[in-house]
Design a protein around this motif. Structure first.
Motif, PDB file in Angstrom:
ATOM      1  N   UNK A   1       0.844  -1.188   0.000  1.00 42.41           N
ATOM      2  CA  UNK A   1       0.000   0.000   0.000  1.00 42.41           C
ATOM      3  C   UNK A   1       0.882   1.241   0.000  1.00 42.41           C
ATOM      4  N   UNK A   2       0.338   2.331  -0.521  1.00 42.61           N
ATOM      5  CA  UNK A   2       1.094   3.578  -0.633  1.00 42.61           C
ATOM      6  C   UNK A   2       0.322   4.726   0.004  1.00 42.61           C
ATOM      7  N   UNK A   3       1.097   5.600   0.628  1.00 46.43           N
ATOM      8  CA  UNK A   3       0.503   6.788   1.236  1.00 46.43           C
ATOM      9  C   UNK A   3       1.402   7.968   0.926  1.00 46.43           C
TER      10      UNK A   3
ATOM     11  N   UNK B   1       2.706  12.049   5.357  1.00 44.46           N
ATOM     12  CA  UNK B   1       3.166  11.408   6.577  1.00 44.46           C
ATOM     13  C   UNK B   1       2.002  11.278   7.561  1.00 44.46           C
ATOM     14  N   UNK B   2       1.978  10.186   8.283  1.00 45.08           N
ATOM     15  CA  UNK B   2       1.044   9.998   9.380  1.00 45.08           C
ATOM     16  C   UNK B   2       1.735   9.176  10.444  1.00 45.08           C
ATOM     17  N   UNK B   3       1.538   9.574  11.686  1.00 52.81           N
ATOM     18  CA  UNK B   3       2.099   8.790  12.786  1.00 52.81           C
ATOM     19  C   UNK B   3       1.370   7.464  12.942  1.00 52.81           C
ATOM     20  N   UNK B   4       0.173   7.399  12.402  1.00 52.18           N
ATOM     21  CA  UNK B   4      -0.592   6.160  12.408  1.00 52.18           C
ATOM     22  C   UNK B   4      -0.296   5.423  11.111  1.00 52.18           C
ATOM     23  N   UNK B   5       0.683   4.546  11.171  1.00 48.36           N
ATOM     24  CA  UNK B   5       1.062   3.820   9.962  1.00 48.36           C
ATOM     25  C   UNK B   5       0.533   2.397   9.950  1.00 48.36           C
TER      26      UNK B   5
ATOM     27  N   UNK C   1      -5.006   0.405   7.973  1.00 47.02           N
ATOM     28  CA  UNK C   1      -5.169   0.329   6.514  1.00 47.02           C
ATOM     29  C   UNK C   1      -5.860   1.563   5.928  1.00 47.02           C
ATOM     30  N   UNK C   2      -6.758   2.167   6.693  1.00 45.70           N
ATOM     31  CA  UNK C   2      -7.504   3.318   6.177  1.00 45.70           C
ATOM     32  C   UNK C   2      -6.614   4.518   5.890  1.00 45.70           C
ATOM     33  N   UNK C   3      -5.409   4.533   6.429  1.00 45.33           N
ATOM     34  CA  UNK C   3      -4.488   5.654   6.221  1.00 45.33           C
ATOM     35  C   UNK C   3      -3.773   5.598   4.883  1.00 45.33           C
ATOM     36  N   UNK C   4      -3.931   4.506   4.150  1.00 47.47           N
ATOM     37  CA  UNK C   4      -3.222   4.325   2.890  1.00 47.47           C
ATOM     38  C   UNK C   4      -4.147   4.608   1.716  1.00 47.47           C
ATOM     39  N   UNK C   5      -3.575   5.194   0.699  1.00 46.25           N
ATOM     40  CA  UNK C   5      -4.362   5.692  -0.424  1.00 46.25           C
ATOM     41  C   UNK C   5      -4.493   4.692  -1.567  1.00 46.25           C
TER      42      UNK C   5
END
Length: 125
Positions: free
Chosen positions: A97-99, A102-106, A109-113
């Motif tokens: 997955x790619x994002x 930056x997010x401290x919550x890595x 799954x919902x944080x990835x685009x």
């Protein structure tokens, strides 16, 4: 839009190794944080590893720490997951997955685009 395609999955005996690859196309690969996730039948998708844009920093789930290694080659637009000491409980479909941001919550799954289609890893006892 970033297109991701995983490869390298397969059937391996416990204690064996596999190397997964995830090839990216579309946007500038080096601008993206990359993650590896897995999903076993009947279970939720879970975080495995994350690597930052340059490849200098990695994070791992406790369940794979010391056995799995994430790396990337920005010149080849590819991220890797080297898996050693495989266990039957590692059996799952593995996704990259790619994002972009930056997010401290890595680990969510919902944080990835963007997501690949997944590759099956089966570890026999």
């Amino acid at each position: 839009q970033v297109l991701l395609e995983e490869s390298g999955g397969g059937l391996v005996q416990a204690g064996g190794s596999l190397r997964l690859s995830c090839a990216a196309s579309g946007r500038t690969f080096s601008n993206y944080y990359m993650g590896w996730f897995r999903q076993a039948p009947g279970k939720e998708r879970e975080f495995v590893a994350r690597i930052n844009r340059s490849g200098s920093t990695t994070y791992y789930a406790d369940s794979v720490k010391g056995r799995f290694t994430a790396s990337r080659d920005n010149a080849k637009n590819t991220v890797y997951l080297q898996m050693n000491g495989l266990k039957p409980e590692d059996t799952a479909v593995y996704y990259c997955a790619a994002r972009y941001y930056y997010s401290s919550d890595y680990i969510s799954p919902a944080r990835y685009d963007y997501w690949g289609q997944g590759t099956q890893v089966t570890v026999s006892a």
